[in-house]
Design a protein around this motif. Structure first.
Motif, PDB file in Angstrom:
ATOM      1  N   ALA A 131      26.758  48.858  47.762  1.00 29.13           N
ATOM      2  CA  ALA A 131      27.809  48.499  48.059  1.00 29.13           C
ATOM      3  C   ALA A 131      28.334  49.504  49.709  1.00 29.13           C
ATOM      4  O   ALA A 131      27.855  50.522  49.375  1.00 29.13           O
ATOM      5  CB  ALA A 131      29.067  48.266  47.881  1.00 29.13           C
ATOM      6  N   GLY A 132      28.166  48.887  50.520  1.00 28.70           N
ATOM      7  CA  GLY A 132      29.520  49.582  51.897  1.00 28.70           C
ATOM      8  C   GLY A 132      30.957  49.544  51.649  1.00 28.70           C
ATOM      9  O   GLY A 132      30.926  48.465  51.129  1.00 28.70           O
ATOM     10  N   ILE A 133      31.816  50.179  51.986  1.00 33.43           N
ATOM     11  CA  ILE A 133      33.178  50.122  51.345  1.00 33.43           C
ATOM     12  C   ILE A 133      33.548  50.514  52.292  1.00 33.43           C
ATOM     13  O   ILE A 133      33.711  52.437  53.160  1.00 33.43           O
ATOM     14  CB  ILE A 133      33.798  50.209  49.942  1.00 33.43           C
ATOM     15  CG1 ILE A 133      33.213  51.118  49.171  1.00 33.43           C
ATOM     16  CG2 ILE A 133      33.338  48.704  48.941  1.00 33.43           C
ATOM     17  CD1 ILE A 133      34.046  52.233  48.628  1.00 33.43           C
ATOM     18  N   ARG A 134      34.773  50.016  52.836  1.00 31.16           N
ATOM     19  CA  ARG A 134      35.958  50.589  53.778  1.00 31.16           C
ATOM     20  C   ARG A 134      37.190  51.019  53.552  1.00 31.16           C
ATOM     21  O   ARG A 134      37.927  49.538  53.243  1.00 31.16           O
ATOM     22  CB  ARG A 134      35.644  50.591  55.128  1.00 31.16           C
ATOM     23  CG  ARG A 134      36.042  51.572  56.450  1.00 31.16           C
ATOM     24  CD  ARG A 134      35.496  51.076  57.176  1.00 31.16           C
ATOM     25  NE  ARG A 134      35.498  50.005  58.111  1.00 31.16           N
ATOM     26  CZ  ARG A 134      36.583  49.421  58.720  1.00 31.16           C
ATOM     27  NH1 ARG A 134      37.578  50.382  59.402  1.00 31.16           N
ATOM     28  NH2 ARG A 134      37.462  47.859  59.271  1.00 31.16           N
TER      29      ARG A 134
ATOM     30  N   GLY B 106      30.497  48.525  36.802  1.00 29.58           N
ATOM     31  CA  GLY B 106      30.306  49.281  38.467  1.00 29.58           C
ATOM     32  C   GLY B 106      31.380  50.558  38.377  1.00 29.58           C
ATOM     33  O   GLY B 106      31.059  51.441  39.087  1.00 29.58           O
ATOM     34  N   HIS B 107      32.496  49.901  39.005  1.00 30.76           N
ATOM     35  CA  HIS B 107      33.582  50.295  38.921  1.00 30.76           C
ATOM     36  C   HIS B 107      33.385  51.935  38.312  1.00 30.76           C
ATOM     37  O   HIS B 107      34.393  52.491  38.704  1.00 30.76           O
ATOM     38  CB  HIS B 107      34.574  49.123  39.048  1.00 30.76           C
ATOM     39  CG  HIS B 107      35.099  48.725  38.232  1.00 30.76           C
ATOM     40  ND1 HIS B 107      34.871  47.694  37.009  1.00 30.76           N
ATOM     41  CD2 HIS B 107      36.458  48.995  36.942  1.00 30.76           C
ATOM     42  CE1 HIS B 107      35.468  47.086  36.291  1.00 30.76           C
ATOM     43  NE2 HIS B 107      36.822  48.271  35.904  1.00 30.76           N
ATOM     44  N   ARG B 134      24.968  53.524  45.883  1.00 33.63           N
ATOM     45  CA  ARG B 134      23.687  52.595  45.217  1.00 33.63           C
ATOM     46  C   ARG B 134      23.965  52.578  44.218  1.00 33.63           C
ATOM     47  O   ARG B 134      24.000  53.646  43.020  1.00 33.63           O
ATOM     48  CB  ARG B 134      22.690  53.008  45.780  1.00 33.63           C
ATOM     49  CG  ARG B 134      22.067  51.643  46.044  1.00 33.63           C
ATOM     50  CD  ARG B 134      20.212  52.202  47.067  1.00 33.63           C
ATOM     51  NE  ARG B 134      19.926  53.740  47.086  1.00 33.63           N
ATOM     52  CZ  ARG B 134      18.668  54.250  45.871  1.00 33.63           C
ATOM     53  NH1 ARG B 134      18.640  52.953  45.357  1.00 33.63           N
ATOM     54  NH2 ARG B 134      18.525  54.962  45.969  1.00 33.63           N
ATOM     55  N   PHE B 135      23.873  51.720  43.404  1.00 35.04           N
ATOM     56  CA  PHE B 135      23.644  51.108  41.629  1.00 35.04           C
ATOM     57  C   PHE B 135      21.717  51.231  41.427  1.00 35.04           C
ATOM     58  O   PHE B 135      21.693  50.189  41.560  1.00 35.04           O
ATOM     59  CB  PHE B 135      24.720  50.406  41.050  1.00 35.04           C
ATOM     60  CG  PHE B 135      26.063  50.206  41.049  1.00 35.04           C
ATOM     61  CD1 PHE B 135      26.975  50.886  40.454  1.00 35.04           C
ATOM     62  CD2 PHE B 135      27.037  49.811  42.475  1.00 35.04           C
ATOM     63  CE1 PHE B 135      28.196  51.253  40.378  1.00 35.04           C
ATOM     64  CE2 PHE B 135      27.414  49.738  42.186  1.00 35.04           C
ATOM     65  CZ  PHE B 135      28.800  50.655  41.526  1.00 35.04           C
ATOM     66  N   VAL B 136      21.588  52.454  41.030  1.00 35.68           N
ATOM     67  CA  VAL B 136      19.944  52.069  40.744  1.00 35.68           C
ATOM     68  C   VAL B 136      19.590  51.783  39.697  1.00 35.68           C
ATOM     69  O   VAL B 136      18.459  50.641  40.485  1.00 35.68           O
ATOM     70  CB  VAL B 136      19.477  54.568  41.194  1.00 35.68           C
ATOM     71  CG1 VAL B 136      17.834  54.211  41.337  1.00 35.68           C
ATOM     72  CG2 VAL B 136      20.035  54.753  41.863  1.00 35.68           C
ATOM     73  N   VAL B 172      21.317  57.531  38.140  1.00 32.68           N
ATOM     74  CA  VAL B 172      21.617  55.815  37.870  1.00 32.68           C
ATOM     75  C   VAL B 172      22.402  55.544  39.234  1.00 32.68           C
ATOM     76  O   VAL B 172      22.492  54.436  39.142  1.00 32.68           O
ATOM     77  CB  VAL B 172      22.057  55.237  36.547  1.00 32.68           C
ATOM     78  CG1 VAL B 172      21.739  56.267  35.598  1.00 32.68           C
ATOM     79  CG2 VAL B 172      23.718  56.948  35.957  1.00 32.68           C
ATOM     80  N   PHE B 173      23.340  56.285  39.357  1.00 34.19           N
ATOM     81  CA  PHE B 173      24.495  55.639  41.005  1.00 34.19           C
ATOM     82  C   PHE B 173      24.239  57.379  42.142  1.00 34.19           C
ATOM     83  O   PHE B 173      24.102  58.606  41.813  1.00 34.19           O
ATOM     84  CB  PHE B 173      25.545  55.752  40.410  1.00 34.19           C
ATOM     85  CG  PHE B 173      26.464  56.134  41.088  1.00 34.19           C
ATOM     86  CD1 PHE B 173      27.177  54.480  41.789  1.00 34.19           C
ATOM     87  CD2 PHE B 173      27.475  57.111  41.444  1.00 34.19           C
ATOM     88  CE1 PHE B 173      28.322  53.771  42.218  1.00 34.19           C
ATOM     89  CE2 PHE B 173      28.496  56.643  42.760  1.00 34.19           C
ATOM     90  CZ  PHE B 173      28.434  55.764  43.252  1.00 34.19           C
ATOM     91  N   GLN B 174      23.860  56.703  43.540  1.00 32.75           N
ATOM     92  CA  GLN B 174      24.617  57.572  44.157  1.00 32.75           C
ATOM     93  C   GLN B 174      24.962  57.182  45.056  1.00 32.75           C
ATOM     94  O   GLN B 174      25.644  55.672  45.072  1.00 32.75           O
ATOM     95  CB  GLN B 174      22.840  56.977  44.842  1.00 32.75           C
ATOM     96  CG  GLN B 174      22.405  58.595  45.821  1.00 32.75           C
ATOM     97  CD  GLN B 174      21.197  58.884  46.009  1.00 32.75           C
ATOM     98  OE1 GLN B 174      20.010  57.772  45.290  1.00 32.75           O
ATOM     99  NE2 GLN B 174      20.941  59.898  47.064  1.00 32.75           N
ATOM    100  N   GLY B 175      25.845  57.967  45.977  1.00 26.08           N
ATOM    101  CA  GLY B 175      26.727  57.285  46.955  1.00 26.08           C
ATOM    102  C   GLY B 175      27.403  58.464  47.998  1.00 26.08           C
ATOM    103  O   GLY B 175      27.147  59.601  47.240  1.00 26.08           O
ATOM    104  N   VAL B 176      27.312  58.378  49.517  1.00 18.15           N
ATOM    105  CA  VAL B 176      28.024  59.171  50.125  1.00 18.15           C
ATOM    106  C   VAL B 176      29.506  58.767  50.338  1.00 18.15           C
ATOM    107  O   VAL B 176      29.884  57.370  50.471  1.00 18.15           O
ATOM    108  CB  VAL B 176      26.825  59.369  51.863  1.00 18.15           C
ATOM    109  CG1 VAL B 176      27.900  60.151  52.447  1.00 18.15           C
ATOM    110  CG2 VAL B 176      25.807  59.463  51.592  1.00 18.15           C
ATOM    111  N   PHE B 177      30.646  59.877  50.051  1.00 18.52           N
ATOM    112  CA  PHE B 177      32.139  59.545  50.700  1.00 18.52           C
ATOM    113  C   PHE B 177      32.039  59.870  51.752  1.00 18.52           C
ATOM    114  O   PHE B 177      31.551  61.145  52.089  1.00 18.52           O
ATOM    115  CB  PHE B 177      32.597  59.844  49.357  1.00 18.52           C
ATOM    116  CG  PHE B 177      32.278  58.774  48.199  1.00 18.52           C
ATOM    117  CD1 PHE B 177      31.109  59.458  47.325  1.00 18.52           C
ATOM    118  CD2 PHE B 177      33.005  57.876  47.769  1.00 18.52           C
ATOM    119  CE1 PHE B 177      30.593  58.938  46.050  1.00 18.52           C
ATOM    120  CE2 PHE B 177      32.901  57.470  46.498  1.00 18.52           C
ATOM    121  CZ  PHE B 177      31.884  57.170  45.649  1.00 18.52           C
TER     122      PHE B 177
END
Lengths: 189, 189
Positions: A131-134, B106-107, B134-136, B172-177
């Motif tokens: 997901a891409g979120i804003r 996911g949340h 991304r939910f790997v 298992v999960f990857q994110g850019v914040f």
């Protein structure tokens, strides 16, 4: 400058038909009149109050959610058209905000949008892949978030879903969700 | 082929030093021996059990979280270096999974990662502006998710933070914040 009553009622009629979730408060602000005036206008125009409008939508038959239990959706589901679109409402309560500034915690907005995106998928199993979120603007205690999900790319094993969440017609959150789906006997090819 | 004991203990020592959150189960799988063997190896090597290793890390002084209350972080904070990095652990319990397939919703993974990203920001107020996630692979009931956050772009008003969540060393999960920050008297310029 205040609008003539006729003009104002035309505006009100159009606004509620475009977005049934507008509150009287928001409408009053838009027209530069009191909330009481909007209430009277609504009565004259035969437009029920927000709670009634929502109840009416929720009573309309909508598709049965397949990929999860209805109560697993975060927020109240108002409409579901499988593989097409969905709407849910989520009110920001005390337990959803930071103690310090009463701003809604991001993961609740994410949860509303993500669970709605999963709910509209026509499959036994649906999982978010990415997901891409804003977060467009902070949401505060007491605000009602209305999420609108729309499928914009549909393949047999994968859907791309756009979710916009609004408060009083103003976008507060936007996300694109990539959801994979499967039937119970295995992943859809 | 089973490794000689000396070789295996060398491997175990290195693995636990690289990643103190590896479970004995995982280590046993990697070495192709029983869990009991790993326990004996750990005792010989003087490596405490997982719970003790975590407790030890948590007791080490870490920076005080500024942007939110510590209990507002989803998961248990193990380490925080403000404006630099952080680690938290979140165990997937019954209330975090879909009833149907016991896969974590996911949340919750998002909430762990997002709240850790906010927690490491050195400011009174920090809000997520956007994220790409991304939910790997699906995470299941009982699994322990360890989130590692790392600031990779630091500006006065904005930080970019990479979060990787692992189960037994596997992503298992990857994110850019993208997180904005402010002091109480206004947004940082």
């Amino acid at each position: 400058m205040r609008l003539p009553k006729k003009e104002r009622q035309r505006l009100i009629k159009k606004a509620f038909s475009d977005d049934p979730f507008i509150t009287d408060e928001e409408m009053a602000k838009r027209c530069g009149v009191s909330i009481q005036t909007i209430r009277l206008d609504r009565m004259e125009l035969g437009i029920p109050e927000l709670r009634e409008r929502i109840k009416h939508m929720a009573e309309n038959n909508f598709d049965r959610v397949r990929s999860l239990a209805l109560e697993e959706v975060i927020g109240e589901v108002i409409d579901i058209q499988l593989d097409h679109s969905g709407i849910s409402i989520f009110e920001i309560k005390k337990e959803h905000v930071f103690a310090r500034n009463r701003i809604a915690r991001g993961h609740y907005l994410f949860a509303q949008a993500n669970s709605l995106a999963v709910a509209i998928v026509d499959a036994e199993v649906a999982l978010t892949a990415s997901a891409g979120i804003r977060f467009v603007r902070p949401v505060r205690l007491g605000e009602k978030c209305i999420a609108y999900a729309q499928v914009f790319n549909k393949q047999s094993s994968r859907l791309q879903i756009n979710v916009q969440t609004k408060v009083n017609g103003e976008i507060v959150f936007q996300g694109v969700f990539d959801v994979y789906r499967a039937e119970e006997d295995g992943w859809v090819k």
